[in-house]
Design an enzyme around this catalytic site. Structure first.
Site, PDB file in Angstrom:
ATOM      1  N   SER A   1      -1.224  -4.390  -0.453  1.00 47.57           N
ATOM      2  CA  SER A   1      -1.156  -5.313   0.688  1.00 47.57           C
ATOM      3  C   SER A   1      -1.124  -6.788   0.299  1.00 47.57           C
ATOM      4  O   SER A   1      -1.204  -7.647   1.176  1.00 47.57           O
ATOM      5  CB  SER A   1      -2.312  -5.076   1.666  1.00 47.57           C
ATOM      6  OG  SER A   1      -2.270  -3.754   2.158  1.00 47.57           O
TER       7      SER A   1
ATOM      8  N   GLY B   1       1.579  -2.132  -5.752  1.00 45.12           N
ATOM      9  CA  GLY B   1       0.816  -1.251  -4.870  1.00 45.12           C
ATOM     10  C   GLY B   1       1.441  -1.115  -3.490  1.00 45.12           C
ATOM     11  O   GLY B   1       2.398  -1.808  -3.138  1.00 45.12           O
ATOM     12  N   HIS B   2       0.846  -0.262  -2.685  1.00 43.00           N
ATOM     13  CA  HIS B   2       1.390   0.017  -1.349  1.00 43.00           C
ATOM     14  C   HIS B   2       1.280  -1.221  -0.455  1.00 43.00           C
ATOM     15  O   HIS B   2       0.309  -1.968  -0.502  1.00 43.00           O
ATOM     16  CB  HIS B   2       0.690   1.206  -0.715  1.00 43.00           C
ATOM     17  CG  HIS B   2      -0.790   1.100  -0.634  1.00 43.00           C
ATOM     18  ND1 HIS B   2      -1.434   0.415   0.363  1.00 43.00           N
ATOM     19  CD2 HIS B   2      -1.762   1.568  -1.433  1.00 43.00           C
ATOM     20  CE1 HIS B   2      -2.734   0.492   0.179  1.00 43.00           C
ATOM     21  NE2 HIS B   2      -2.960   1.186  -0.924  1.00 43.00           N
ATOM     22  N   ASN B   3       2.326  -1.423   0.355  1.00 44.75           N
ATOM     23  CA  ASN B   3       2.372  -2.516   1.332  1.00 44.75           C
ATOM     24  C   ASN B   3       2.414  -3.909   0.707  1.00 44.75           C
ATOM     25  O   ASN B   3       2.219  -4.909   1.400  1.00 44.75           O
ATOM     26  CB  ASN B   3       1.192  -2.439   2.317  1.00 44.75           C
ATOM     27  CG  ASN B   3       1.327  -1.274   3.268  1.00 44.75           C
ATOM     28  OD1 ASN B   3       0.796  -0.193   3.011  1.00 44.75           O
ATOM     29  ND2 ASN B   3       2.063  -1.462   4.338  1.00 44.75           N
TER      30      ASN B   3
END
Lengths: 327, 327, 327
Positions: free
Chosen positions: A261, A241-243
């Site tokens: 994250s 996922g993002h980050n």
């Protein structure tokens, strides 16, 4: 190309048990070997085959004690799996002819920077101001977005998509169908329950020596970078996922998903089909069993866990036995 | 492009707490901010950073009460996550140069209908009688099958495959590697246990404002249509079986699978790695936790469930605690 | 093209109950049928629709006993699902115009061998010494690596990647985005915990009549072959590790993963999101329920199991009930 058992033992710093002069010309699984084959025994499940194998030589551990008579020639080494891997790599290196040149049927933007001895196949797209390092190979149908940077010696397999502004290190391998830098799953519901897109302005940064499995997807950061550390190995169909951040030399098996994250430490081993919640931290050296659900941070390094709920390994194994016995 | 904290507060209908004249020129995560950064605080886990951040401004909730001294300037709004998303969208809009034009290296069938201001990159395939709406963008290597219809303003990312006869709404985003309209998993065993293909004669219909994540697959209907409602957001590596229906404004996280002919209601929230059996119905507004197995229909709207077996949330949490304590 | 109910019954070796002269011109789901539609009833869940359907005819089982009055015409057959599948296949066959010819915009190596009546679309890549059988179709953007062999009548959908030296049988269908022959997840940690690649020198061999779902990935063998038997059907987003073997006529549903060197028997039915450990053997005719974790070999053929821990079906169902009731 033929080598004697003796020559191979020398390369592997191993000892021959049997006839060193026998010639080897190919690799084979221990149960499929024939004259001229070299095989290895690392997983003890396959031990029965060593007593019947037709292979001309088998690489085994120095600690291996045969229970029955062994007909084949043995090469004893410290770590058979690592040794055979080195041998295969050497063999592959000898066989490989490094291709270079840019296909006229590729679409390479004139503002892109192309290094020395780069190989680009037909139907490849390279966007504006992309920077392709020396000796990079990009196979047919790959997409390299605007301003993407790729370090030296990296191999981009067919159909890989690297979206704009992402950074790939050196000596990486991106297997077919990989997606790097897709826009993450960021939506905020408005007062009517309708989801508004949250623009994803960040990128993805891969360290060196990273391997990404077929059809794996890595989302770009909302802000900043999704980071995959040097030496990380991701298997096929993994979702990042993002980050997210994945620390150096961590391995993640197939179909595992890591939510936005979350930070995974260094030297972790994550099995297949595991799910990580978002916004958690996993300590260095953590091992997680297959199909686990990881809902909370793990602070202590080096732990071994499994299950859903996630439990220390011993407790998990006890629970599995208890559940199996439940009436 | 620089904006003052005051100007940004005005755009967001928020109130400034601190110096309104400070200039902002980029977004950053709250833990990575520096002079000129604007950040936001929505998830309470990140609260500690607000006391140490170097960002010049942070968007926070009107309800937020700091526990310690805050050095940065605050912009107080109703919903920080939604506000930052609007701000980023406005910023992205200003930066974006809309490209138009059809690449001569794309393969566009002469019977295809192409709207106004369409952008088609090289190596794109557009089949017979396909209809591409105004201002659609189709990036390199995408495949648009025969008789596919795509509504205005939709973006088709690299390597997307939309198979024949499927219909895509307006303002949709299909991320890299998405497959729409693959032939579903329909086989009938004959008297010898050999599987005969069941032809898949239907299609897939996507509403407007739909977002489909990277490498997600949506099978066409056997007969009729697989339907994805307006406003639906599917994450990466999701599997949608043949004849499935997903209601408006439902979100589905990564690696979830929905088996054939199942109907998911409107405004549902489905977490990652969930599996749905085939031929069931899920009521509007249902929320399902990660890794759940959903074997039966859910009739009552608005429920929250988790687990495998699927249980109401409270019962599930109790079960998780009980399992963790089992000796 | 119109057929009478009588004519259709004759094709299916079924009996008409009602008016044999009514004309049929399309397929429809039983709940969406109208005049001219033919539908079928196989799953008992849909029985209520047979009393209200507007379809002109419905294919049902010989055993079906209506509980209420039926307005529509019935065609009674032995196996409704198989019958409708045959009927749809016949219909599709009549409609289909077989395309042939090699696009000048494909990149076909001059050393490749191309059979009779082959169809190759633009942006296809065919490598050195590849052998493409008679009547094979390869759609836009597919990648056929060096020395790949593809048997007659096989269909390769857009964006499929078949890596070097792999062998595909006849009458196979590879759906969009499939990856065959990616390099498996083989790494050996050296003394510093840094992972060294293990070269993957083997290939993948698919039998005849194999169907591989969209974005599914099949890794090549380290040595020897990863083998997918004749008649095997894999759904979308399935992961097959290196050196796995899947026996004839086995079906595997979406998002299931099979780890390296595991051998699945013939005629097995594996549901979705199942995970198999590596190096195990599953007996012929085994059935595994959705989301199961299979950690050990199964020696006895024909068993039915589910869960994680994996249990015989009855015991699993009891456990699910017990867990649901736990206080």
């Amino acid at each position: 190309m033929k080598f004697s058992v003796e020559q191979i033992a020398e390369i592997l710093e191993g000892e021959v048990e049997g006839e060193g002069g026998v010639l080897i010309d190919h690799f084979a699984k221990i149960e499929e070997g024939r004259a001229g084959s070299i095989s290895f025994l690392a997983n003890i499940k396959y031990e029965p085959y060593i007593y019947s194998t037709e292979s001309s030589a088998v690489i085994v551990s120095r600690e291996f004690i045969p229970k029955n008579a062994v007909k084949t020639n043995l090469i004893r080494v410290k770590d058979p799996y690592l040794s055979v891997s080195k041998l295969m790599a050497a063999y592959q290196q000898m066989k490989k002819v490094k291709k270079t040149g840019l296909s006229p049927k590729a679409e390479i933007d004139e503002t892109a920077g192309i290094g020395m001895d780069v190989y680009i196949e037909p139907m490849v797209y390279v966007g504006e101001q992309a920077v392709i390092g020396d000796r990079v190979s990009i196979l047919a149908g790959a997409y390299i977005g605007h301003r993407v940077k790729i370090g030296p010696n990296t191999v981009i397999h067919p159909g890989v998509k690297i979206m704009e502004d992402c950074v790939i290190g050196s000596n990486c391998v991106l297997h077919p169908g990989v997606v790097i830098g897709s826009e993450g799953f960021g939506f905020a519901p408005d007062e009517n329950g309708v989801y508004q897109d949250i623009p994803q302005l960040g990128n993805v940064v891969l360290g060196d020596n990273v391997s990404i499995g077929a059809n794996t997807t890595i989302d770009r950061a909302t802000m900043g970078s999704t980071r995959i550390g040097t030496g990380v190995k991701l298997d096929n169909l993994v979702q990042i996922g993002h980050n997210v951040e994945v620390g150096e030399n961590t391995v993640v098996a197939s179909q595992t998903g890591i939510s936005g994250s979350t930070k995974i430490g260094k030297n972790c081993m994550i099995a297949g089909q595991v799910g990580f919640a978002g916004h958690i931290k996993i300590a260095d050296g953590t091992k997680i069993g297959a199909k686990s659900g990881v809902a909370k941070s793990i602070d202590e390094p080096g732990g071994v866990y499994s299950g859903h709920p996630l439990l220390p390994l011993k407790q998990y194994l006890r629970l599995m036995i208890n559940l199996s016995k439940m009436k």
